[in-house]
Design a protein around this motif. Sequence first.
Motif, mmCIF file in Angstrom:
data_model
loop_
_atom_site.group_PDB
_atom_site.id
_atom_site.type_symbol
_atom_site.label_atom_id
_atom_site.label_comp_id
_atom_site.label_asym_id
_atom_site.label_seq_id
_atom_site.Cartn_x
_atom_site.Cartn_y
_atom_site.Cartn_z
ATOM 1 N N ASN A 371 32.062 37.811 41.534
ATOM 2 C CA ASN A 371 33.084 37.548 42.546
ATOM 3 C C ASN A 371 34.407 38.247 42.260
ATOM 4 O O ASN A 371 35.425 37.934 42.875
ATOM 5 C CB ASN A 371 33.322 36.047 42.658
ATOM 6 C CG ASN A 371 32.091 35.313 43.144
ATOM 7 O OD1 ASN A 371 31.385 35.789 44.036
ATOM 8 N ND2 ASN A 371 31.809 34.157 42.562
ATOM 9 N N VAL A 413 33.452 39.383 48.645
ATOM 10 C CA VAL A 413 33.232 38.543 47.455
ATOM 11 C C VAL A 413 34.497 37.821 47.003
ATOM 12 O O VAL A 413 34.419 36.810 46.302
ATOM 13 C CB VAL A 413 32.658 39.374 46.281
ATOM 14 C CG1 VAL A 413 31.344 40.017 46.677
ATOM 15 C CG2 VAL A 413 33.649 40.402 45.769
ATOM 16 N N GLN A 414 35.669 38.335 47.412
ATOM 17 C CA GLN A 414 36.924 37.704 47.003
ATOM 18 C C GLN A 414 37.873 37.662 48.205
ATOM 19 O O GLN A 414 38.763 38.490 48.349
ATOM 20 C CB GLN A 414 37.563 38.472 45.839
ATOM 21 C CG GLN A 414 38.725 37.721 45.188
ATOM 22 C CD GLN A 414 39.247 38.418 43.939
ATOM 23 O OE1 GLN A 414 38.600 39.305 43.383
ATOM 24 N NE2 GLN A 414 40.423 38.015 43.484
#
Length: 465
Positions: A371, A413-414
């Motif tokens: 992440n 992912v972030q």
Amino acid sequence: MKSQRSLFMLVALVAATAFSVSAQPRNPLLENPKYGPDAKTREECLKHTSYYTGFYRNNNFKDAEQSWGIVYTICPRSSENVFIRGIRMLKLVIGEEKNLHQKKILVDSLMRIYDKKSQYYGKEGQNLALKGIDLFTVAPEREEEIADILGKSLELEGDNTDPQAMLVYMQVTKNLYASSKRTADDVVNLYARLSGIFAKQIAALPSADQISAMSPQKQEEAREEAQKLNQMSESLDILFTTAGVANCDNLITIYQAKFEKEPNNLELARSIHSQLSALRCTDADLYLSVSKLLFQAQPTSSIGFDIARILQAKNNNAGAADYFRRAVAAETDSLRKANILLEFAQFVGTRQGELPKARTLAYEALSLNPNLGYAYLLIGSLYAQTKACGASKMDNVSVYWAAVDKFSRAMAVQPDISSECQKQINYYSQFFPSTEEIFFQDLEVGKPYTVPCWINEKTTIRAKQ
């Protein structure tokens, strides 16, 4: 309360009148001179010791005071408890006294009890430490006197100085500096000495292996002691850094010569590192030197990472790369190791220009923390800065498709870095080819395309909007 005050003031000024009791020749204590110079005095001493001790143990201090005063006056050598208990009782009386004049008299009496305790039982340095701490508690305005008392304690006790006494000494010195009664050098020099003592006391604590061999109760006590001592050392740092005198120059002046004389002294190095770090003097050569010594003695990722950054700032790229690798090797936590790898990747890509290696490090970071969107963001930036990738114009612009792919992945992912990622996407999308340019190259929007050169990655053909 009036009777309490009068008793303690009387103890400080005059001797109590002896009382007569019948002789007890068979009691061996009557022959012990510590209970008085003669049998009659010893009888009185033993009688009133029994009286006040009984009251004291039941926390009946009011009734204990009269007999305690007699024992204190006629047989102070009978037991050190006479002083320990008397100090405790007198501090309670002082805490309840409202009249400032009467309170001062009581505080002076407390000080004399400490002096007499040292006279009869020694341990002057320890008693001075307690005396100074108590004076700071009951009469903090008497700063000069407190400083004098604790200064004498420090001279006598040296490396064994009471930690609480050191904090109080630093506090009153800071206050005296604020009122122009001490110089900046006074504050700096005292801090240098006290921080060195704290470093030695912390170094003398039981090691982890020693603690593990203790009983569960002893283990808990040892850990609590270590935690308390470290917290007090940090409090000393805070007192110094908030005193308004600390700066990098005066700390370096203090410690440069000391470290040159003892370049392998780990305790000194820890103290210097802590203090310079607290003031952010991390660009000093001295800071780098002590950091390297500490890392050599005990490799930790935090110090290794710190050294890598310092060397990077000094344009020592080879040295920085070496310590980045060491910091990665020393770290055991996956998330922290991923963050170190990411910064190492940024360094390799931007400072050393090794783009493939930088990508490898970024992917290694992602293997530890999937992440970590910043890793994808970095890879995208590496792609975008690649020039002349391939033989054709379409090859050259294909790096922007691959870069935008990574920016989009980073955002996925972030999510908290979406704004930053979107800015990159918007910027590099303007370099996409037009629909006509794609058509004339016999290509089609939406079809796959392999980015050449070191990137060697599949992407999707897109046209500029």
